[in-house]
Motif scaffolding. Structure first.
Motif, PDB file in Angstrom:
ATOM      1  N   GLN A   1      56.829  -4.527   8.415  1.00  0.00           N
ATOM      2  CA  GLN A   1      57.861  -5.185   7.609  1.00  0.00           C
ATOM      3  C   GLN A   1      57.611  -6.672   7.423  1.00  0.00           C
ATOM      4  OE1 GLN A   1      61.266  -3.679   9.811  1.00  0.00           O
ATOM      5  NE2 GLN A   1      61.776  -2.267   8.146  1.00  0.00           N
ATOM      6  N   THR A   2      56.745  -7.248   8.235  1.00  0.00           N
ATOM      7  CA  THR A   2      56.394  -8.663   8.024  1.00  0.00           C
ATOM      8  C   THR A   2      55.621  -8.859   6.726  1.00  0.00           C
ATOM      9  OG1 THR A   2      54.347  -8.431   9.304  1.00  0.00           O
ATOM     10  CG2 THR A   2      56.320  -9.125  10.507  1.00  0.00           C
ATOM     11  N   VAL A   3      54.993  -7.786   6.215  1.00  0.00           N
ATOM     12  CA  VAL A   3      54.228  -7.890   4.965  1.00  0.00           C
ATOM     13  C   VAL A   3      55.147  -8.273   3.808  1.00  0.00           C
ATOM     14  CG1 VAL A   3      52.762  -6.617   3.336  1.00  0.00           C
ATOM     15  CG2 VAL A   3      52.529  -6.233   5.785  1.00  0.00           C
ATOM     16  N   LEU A   4      56.411  -7.840   3.864  1.00  0.00           N
ATOM     17  CA  LEU A   4      57.337  -8.106   2.768  1.00  0.00           C
ATOM     18  C   LEU A   4      57.600  -9.599   2.580  1.00  0.00           C
ATOM     19  CD1 LEU A   4      59.928  -5.263   3.469  1.00  0.00           C
ATOM     20  CD2 LEU A   4      58.079  -5.279   1.781  1.00  0.00           C
ATOM     21  N   GLN A   5      57.345 -10.397   3.614  1.00  0.00           N
ATOM     22  CA  GLN A   5      57.609 -11.832   3.542  1.00  0.00           C
ATOM     23  C   GLN A   5      56.371 -12.651   3.194  1.00  0.00           C
ATOM     24  OE1 GLN A   5      60.797 -12.694   3.768  1.00  0.00           O
ATOM     25  NE2 GLN A   5      61.169 -10.494   4.061  1.00  0.00           N
TER      26      GLN A   5
ATOM     27  N   GLY B   1      57.411   1.540   2.291  1.00  0.00           N
ATOM     28  CA  GLY B   1      57.749   0.440   1.405  1.00  0.00           C
ATOM     29  C   GLY B   1      57.153  -0.875   1.868  1.00  0.00           C
ATOM     30  N   ALA B   2      57.078  -1.042   3.188  1.00  0.00           N
ATOM     31  CA  ALA B   2      56.532  -2.292   3.735  1.00  0.00           C
ATOM     32  C   ALA B   2      55.015  -2.335   3.651  1.00  0.00           C
ATOM     33  CB  ALA B   2      56.982  -2.445   5.187  1.00  0.00           C
ATOM     34  N   LEU B   3      54.366  -1.187   3.752  1.00  0.00           N
ATOM     35  CA  LEU B   3      52.898  -1.155   3.811  1.00  0.00           C
ATOM     36  C   LEU B   3      52.233  -1.119   2.431  1.00  0.00           C
ATOM     37  CD1 LEU B   3      52.177   1.309   6.770  1.00  0.00           C
ATOM     38  CD2 LEU B   3      51.719  -1.150   6.704  1.00  0.00           C
ATOM     39  N   GLY B   4      53.018  -1.005   1.356  1.00  0.00           N
ATOM     40  CA  GLY B   4      52.443  -0.836   0.031  1.00  0.00           C
ATOM     41  C   GLY B   4      51.409  -1.888  -0.318  1.00  0.00           C
ATOM     42  N   ARG B   5      51.769  -3.157  -0.137  1.00  0.00           N
ATOM     43  CA  ARG B   5      50.834  -4.216  -0.512  1.00  0.00           C
ATOM     44  C   ARG B   5      49.592  -4.192   0.374  1.00  0.00           C
ATOM     45  NH1 ARG B   5      51.655 -10.780  -0.124  1.00  0.00           N
ATOM     46  NH2 ARG B   5      49.430 -11.240  -0.414  1.00  0.00           N
ATOM     47  N   PHE B   6      49.794  -3.941   1.658  1.00  0.00           N
ATOM     48  CA  PHE B   6      48.650  -3.858   2.583  1.00  0.00           C
ATOM     49  C   PHE B   6      47.687  -2.776   2.124  1.00  0.00           C
ATOM     50  CE2 PHE B   6      47.105  -1.287   6.230  1.00  0.00           C
ATOM     51  CZ  PHE B   6      46.123  -2.153   6.696  1.00  0.00           C
ATOM     52  N   TRP B   7      48.184  -1.597   1.827  1.00  0.00           N
ATOM     53  CA  TRP B   7      47.319  -0.501   1.366  1.00  0.00           C
ATOM     54  C   TRP B   7      46.577  -0.890   0.094  1.00  0.00           C
ATOM     55  CZ3 TRP B   7      51.806   3.438   2.209  1.00  0.00           C
ATOM     56  CH2 TRP B   7      51.719   3.974   3.489  1.00  0.00           C
TER      57      TRP B   7
ATOM     58  N   GLY C   1      62.224   1.607  -2.704  1.00  0.00           N
ATOM     59  CA  GLY C   1      60.967   1.046  -2.229  1.00  0.00           C
ATOM     60  C   GLY C   1      59.855   2.064  -2.238  1.00  0.00           C
ATOM     61  N   ALA C   2      60.156   3.276  -1.780  1.00  0.00           N
ATOM     62  CA  ALA C   2      59.129   4.318  -1.730  1.00  0.00           C
ATOM     63  C   ALA C   2      58.666   4.693  -3.137  1.00  0.00           C
ATOM     64  CB  ALA C   2      59.666   5.543  -0.998  1.00  0.00           C
ATOM     65  N   TYR C   3      59.607   4.846  -4.076  1.00  0.00           N
ATOM     66  CA  TYR C   3      59.217   5.201  -5.440  1.00  0.00           C
ATOM     67  C   TYR C   3      58.441   4.071  -6.120  1.00  0.00           C
ATOM     68  CZ  TYR C   3      61.621   9.686  -5.819  1.00  0.00           C
ATOM     69  OH  TYR C   3      61.972  11.004  -5.672  1.00  0.00           O
ATOM     70  N   ALA C   4      58.799   2.825  -5.815  1.00  0.00           N
ATOM     71  CA  ALA C   4      58.041   1.705  -6.383  1.00  0.00           C
ATOM     72  C   ALA C   4      56.597   1.730  -5.881  1.00  0.00           C
ATOM     73  CB  ALA C   4      58.712   0.379  -6.030  1.00  0.00           C
ATOM     74  N   ILE C   5      56.438   1.964  -4.575  1.00  0.00           N
ATOM     75  CA  ILE C   5      55.088   2.064  -4.015  1.00  0.00           C
ATOM     76  C   ILE C   5      54.339   3.231  -4.643  1.00  0.00           C
ATOM     77  CG2 ILE C   5      53.757   2.464  -1.910  1.00  0.00           C
ATOM     78  CD1 ILE C   5      55.105  -0.301  -2.141  1.00  0.00           C
ATOM     79  N   LEU C   6      55.043   4.356  -4.857  1.00  0.00           N
ATOM     80  CA  LEU C   6      54.403   5.516  -5.471  1.00  0.00           C
ATOM     81  C   LEU C   6      53.942   5.201  -6.894  1.00  0.00           C
ATOM     82  CD1 LEU C   6      53.582   8.458  -5.201  1.00  0.00           C
ATOM     83  CD2 LEU C   6      55.864   9.111  -6.003  1.00  0.00           C
ATOM     84  N   SER C   7      54.741   4.430  -7.626  1.00  0.00           N
ATOM     85  CA  SER C   7      54.351   4.046  -8.981  1.00  0.00           C
ATOM     86  C   SER C   7      53.080   3.210  -8.969  1.00  0.00           C
ATOM     87  CB  SER C   7      55.481   3.261  -9.656  1.00  0.00           C
ATOM     88  OG  SER C   7      55.078   2.819 -10.937  1.00  0.00           O
ATOM     89  N   PHE C   8      53.033   2.215  -8.071  1.00  0.00           N
ATOM     90  CA  PHE C   8      51.820   1.401  -7.971  1.00  0.00           C
ATOM     91  C   PHE C   8      50.614   2.265  -7.582  1.00  0.00           C
ATOM     92  CE2 PHE C   8      54.870  -2.180  -7.354  1.00  0.00           C
ATOM     93  CZ  PHE C   8      54.413  -2.986  -8.397  1.00  0.00           C
ATOM     94  N   ALA C   9      50.840   3.231  -6.688  1.00  0.00           N
ATOM     95  CA  ALA C   9      49.738   4.093  -6.255  1.00  0.00           C
ATOM     96  C   ALA C   9      49.214   4.926  -7.417  1.00  0.00           C
ATOM     97  CB  ALA C   9      50.194   4.997  -5.115  1.00  0.00           C
ATOM     98  N   HIS C  10      50.130   5.526  -8.186  1.00  0.00           N
ATOM     99  CA  HIS C  10      49.689   6.291  -9.358  1.00  0.00           C
ATOM    100  C   HIS C  10      48.958   5.385 -10.334  1.00  0.00           C
ATOM    101  CE1 HIS C  10      51.256  10.184  -8.447  1.00  0.00           C
ATOM    102  NE2 HIS C  10      52.524   9.794  -8.382  1.00  0.00           N
ATOM    103  N   GLY C  11      49.471   4.180 -10.532  1.00  0.00           N
ATOM    104  CA  GLY C  11      48.799   3.235 -11.421  1.00  0.00           C
ATOM    105  C   GLY C  11      47.409   2.884 -10.921  1.00  0.00           C
ATOM    106  N   GLY C  12      47.282   2.737  -9.588  1.00  0.00           N
ATOM    107  CA  GLY C  12      45.985   2.436  -9.007  1.00  0.00           C
ATOM    108  C   GLY C  12      44.974   3.538  -9.259  1.00  0.00           C
TER     109      GLY C  12
END
Length: 870
Positions: free
Chosen positions: A460-464, A507-513, A544-555
């Protein structure tokens, strides 16, 4: 070393006589000093070298025969010349021959020792042998302890060292096995028996031992001291008896005596020594076993899976009677059950791998056992602060004191790359045992819950985070925890009542991944979490989970799925009243292309995101929103307004040292200079951009710049640089397993191969680029790829196909209302002029119209069909 007498079989007669004389000299032993009248008698090693010199062996051959370095042999030869008062090899041999003819010394007494027989050839550890001999022979060394975990081969190494030093201890080498003892008080009596000291009074044994050892050049080996550590003061008493007495001990933890020197015994070197050991032991159970180029890689993997532990490798090799090598490798997930059945003449604790480890475990205190088994929950190691997270009220001592004790007992070790941030690891073999004990103690679930909570907080520190150097460094540091994140998510996914925590962690790990290139984790774990129970938790968590899923599909360039997920995320975020996830969902939706509603809707969404900025006030959301707004403005043709926003984002990027914007600037610069046909300038900008991208460690940015760098290098006629970047690009794209990026890499390979004159490779690369991307439905990718395919077909001489694909690209722009100026450039137009010059204008117009009537799928099919005819 082979007996000298055995070497004479294939030698010439004159050489035999010389060898015989050298052998007689070697057998003269300690009495030779009286013959030579030297103040210091020759050592056994010096006599061996002199004998081989008499055989006329070269320095290299002597080093190979004695398994020592060339430098070591040269040092001994220098010592020989000094003691014999000669200056050459011939003089040394001649002097010895003359001395032996005149005064044959009496045969020396046999060197006394009670070392166990060496039943097998000793493999590897040459450096350790050399170092240990040097340490033991040092005048200040009195006690040397070989420390290491179960099965590392401490006993075997101690025996090998002792055999190599027999001549250094004329009063004997005594091996004292402590493993059978269960009482430290018995160590003195056992030592007395080994030395032949008979003293009936227990109180007088130590005095008798000291008296016996006084004035002796002797070595005592105490094997397996770990379970009788209370007897360690006896060692201190014994070495006080005489300054020439030395002690070599093996133990799973130090004796902690003032005079002690410790030497950590680690795993066998991988893969060489480990493979040699496997090969040797395998042949004992199957004489037909043969290492081949095909199976050596599997054996290497087996040895690596077993952490290079000699005992584990020996037990695994014995299993080839039952399992082919691939099957043996696949069964190592349960190594403790597999690795059993050691030889009956081995100590009982070494007949199975589990017994060897259990020997150490049973010697631990209750606190040590509890912490050891709890540490098994970590994968890939842990930082010191993680100890408190999995500690428990049951511990009666400070957790760090207990941890330090486990390190001393060789159950935990510092990771090899922990120079800056300390990190500790447990060998996988030990970890499997620790998890078994955790299950037996009924603690597995509770400790996994503590582990998951700790890593959720870390995620969760990734969010900041922003996009500055601190953020880069933090994301890099998180990469070492990838396996722990996976374990935590596995636990949360399979535990009732933990679904919301699982979604929060995703949701917190999205950017890290995304930035570290772990795209498969990003997609598959998010899909699994959402499919579990999509209505069971709060809307903001689900958003948060669906937003991460959208970025993943886009990736993965799955545009329709990315749109669906972003729409759901936006609805949920608004329902929850979460500005953060509303902004993230909007950014994800704006990035989709084509977007239902076209550029008008994209611009409306971007303005909506822009209106959220006062509620966010953090660069981690502000800069992505501004980027999205610029993209929407440019797509809508509002280039002047986009330029103004660009100045604002540039100011923010500089203030926050945002590496993404700096990379974006350099990307634009590379392309602008290329379109102006300033190829050297474009190449220089690409070099700078690639360097900046590498520092960011964002794999998507690195991919983009590798592609730009290779293209720019081709245009600047720097083919070596182009090939190097292309090879790296292909490797990284394959690792990330994203079809569109793999296609981009093959497209680049096609251009570089063509420039290198390798037309066959260019055709192959073009075919691979088309095959890997035919299902990718992202508009930006398809437009860019079509124009690159146009260039590829021009390079390969198929102007008609190039004209058709050019028409298809133009129609795709028109269909989706994409500003043609954002896709086609002066460089593109120049390419088509060459096509028009190669075929008649009427024919070109006809082909162009044919292409304009095609769908993107039809254009891909045409290109695939035509590439087979090139």
């Amino acid at each position: 070393m082979a007996e000298i007498g055995q070497i004479t079989t294939n030698t010439e007669p004159s050489l035999n006589r010389l060898l015989l004389s050298s052998y007689r000299f070697a057998k003269a032993s300690r009495h030779m000093d009286s013959i030579l009248r030297t103040p210091t008698r020759l050592t056994r090693r010096e006599r061996e070298i002199l004998a081989l010199m008499a055989l006329n062996l070269s320095t290299n051959e002597i080093a190979e025969r004695l398994v020592v370095s060339i430098q070591t042999v040269r040092w001994y030869i220098k010592e020989l010349y000094s003691k014999l008062d000669v200056h050459s090899r011939d003089e040394a041999v001649a002097k010895i021959e003359a001395l032996l003819q005149g005064a044959a010394p009496p045969a020396p007494p046999a060197l006394t020792h009670s070392l166990p027989a060496r039943m097998t050839t000793f493999i590897g550890r040459n450096q350790e042998l050399t170092t240990l001999r040097s340490i033991l022979l040092h005048a200040e060394t009195r006690l040397l302890t070989l420390v290491g975990t179960a099965g590392m081969g401490k006993t075997r190494l101690s025996i090998e060292v002792a055999y190599s030093l027999l001549d250094a201890f004329p009063d004997g080498v005594t091996f004292i096995a402590l493993a059978p003892l269960n009482d430290p008080a018995l160590v003195a009596e056992t030592t007395a028996q080994a030395l032949g000291v008979h003293e009936g009074n227990p109180d007088a044994i130590i005095a008798a031992l000291k008296n016996n050892l006084r004035s002796k050049h002797a070595l005592l080996i105490f094997d397996n001291f770990e379970h009788v550590l209370d007897a360690a003061p006896l060692i201190a008493d014994l070495i006080s008896a005489d300054p020439h007495l030395k002690v070599l001990a093996t133990s799973r933890e130090p004796l902690n005596l003032y005079s002690e020197r410790q030497f950590l015994i680690s795993s066998l070197s991988l893969p060489d020594d480990a493979i040699k050991l496997f090969d040797q032991r395998a042949k004992t159970v199957d004489p037909t076993f043969l290492l081949t180029p095909e199976n050596t890689e599997i054996v290497s993997q087996i040895c690596a899976e077993l952490d290079g532990i000699p005992l584990a490798i020996e037990l695994a090799a014995a299993r080839i009677r039952l399992f082919p090598l691939p099957m043996l490798l696949s069964r190592l997930n349960h190594r403790l059950s597999l690795l059993t059945g050691g030889a009956r003449d081995l100590a009982e604790r070494h007949r199975t791998l589990r017994d060897a480890i259990n020997w150490s475990y049973q010697l631990l205190s209750e606190d040590e056992k509890r912490l050891f088994r709890r540490l098994g929950v970590f994968a890939g190691g842990w930082a010191p602060e993680a100890l408190e997270a999995i500690g428990s009220p049951e511990l009666t001592q400070d957790v760090y004191e207990i941890f330090d004790s486990l390190i001393a007992k060789s159950l935990i070790k510092l990771a090899a790359n922990s120079n800056e941030e300390p990190r500790f690891i447990m060998l996988e073999t030990l970890r499997e045992f620790a998890l078994e004990q955790l299950i037996t103690a009924g603690e597995l679930d509770s400790v996994q819950a503590l582990h998951a909570a700790y890593f959720l907080k870390m995620a969760q520190t990734v969010l900041q985070l922003g996009f500055d150097q601190h953020s880069i460094d933090y994301l890099r540091s998180l990469n070492v925890e990838l396996e722990n994140f996976r374990l935590a998510l596995d636990y949360l996914h399979t535990t009732d009542g933990a679904a919301e925590q699982e979604m929060a962690m995703i949701g917190a790990l999205g950017r890290f991944w995304w930035e570290r290139g772990h795209m498969n984790d990003m997609l598959t774990r998010t899909q699994a979490a959402i499919a579990r129970d999509r209505e069971a938790f709060a809307p903001d968590i689900r958003a948060g989970a669906y937003a991460i899923l959208s970025f993943a599909h886009g990736g993965f360039y799955q545009n329709e799925l990315a749109i669906q997920s972003a729409e759901i995320a936006l609805t949920l975020a608004k329902q929850a009243g979460s500005p953060y996830w509303t902004a993230r969902a909007l950014v994800a939706l704006i990035a989709c292309n084509p977007l239902p509603g076209g550029n008008e809707r994209r611009l409306q969404l971007a303005k909506e995101a822009l209106a959220l900025l006062p509620q966010l006030d953090h660069p981690s959301t502000e800069i992505p929103i501004l980027e999205s707004y610029i993209f929407a403005l440019e797509a809508a043709g509002e280039l002047e307004q986009a330029a103004k926003m660009y100045d604002r984002i540039l100011m923010l990027a500089k203030r926050h040292n945002d590496y993404r914007i700096l990379n974006f600037l350099l990307q634009r610069r590379v392309i602008e200079l290329r379109n102006l046909q300033d190829y050297e300038g474009s190449y220089a900008a690409a070099v700078e951009g690639l360097d900046t991208a590498r520092r960011s460690e964002d794999k998507r940015i690195i991919l983009s710049f590798l592609r730009l760098h290779a293209d720019a290098a081709v245009k600047a006629e720097r083919l070596n640089d182009a090939r190097q970047s292309t090879n790296e690009l292909l490797k990284l794209a394959a690792h990330m397993n994203i079809l569109a990026e793999l296609s981009n890499a093959y497209q680049t390979d096609c251009f570089v191969a063509h420039k290198e004159g390798n037309i066959a490779q260019a055709r192959t690369a073009l075919r691979m680029a088309l095959e890997s991307s035919k299902e990718v439905d992202l508009l930006d990718f398809r437009l860019g790829s079509l124009l690159r395919f146009v260039e590829a077909f021009i390079n390969l001489g198929d102007f008609e196909t190039a004209a058709r694909l050019y028409g298809a690209a133009g129609q795709l722009c028109q269909k989706h209302r994409v500003d043609r100026g954002l896709v086609f450039s002066a460089y593109t137009d120049a390419m088509m002029e060459s096509v028009k010059a190669a075929i008649e204008a009427e024919r070109f117009n006809c082909l162009h119209e044919e292409g304009a009537a095609m769908s993107a799928e039809a254009a891909w099919a045409l290109a695939l069909e035509r590439v087979e005819h090139l």
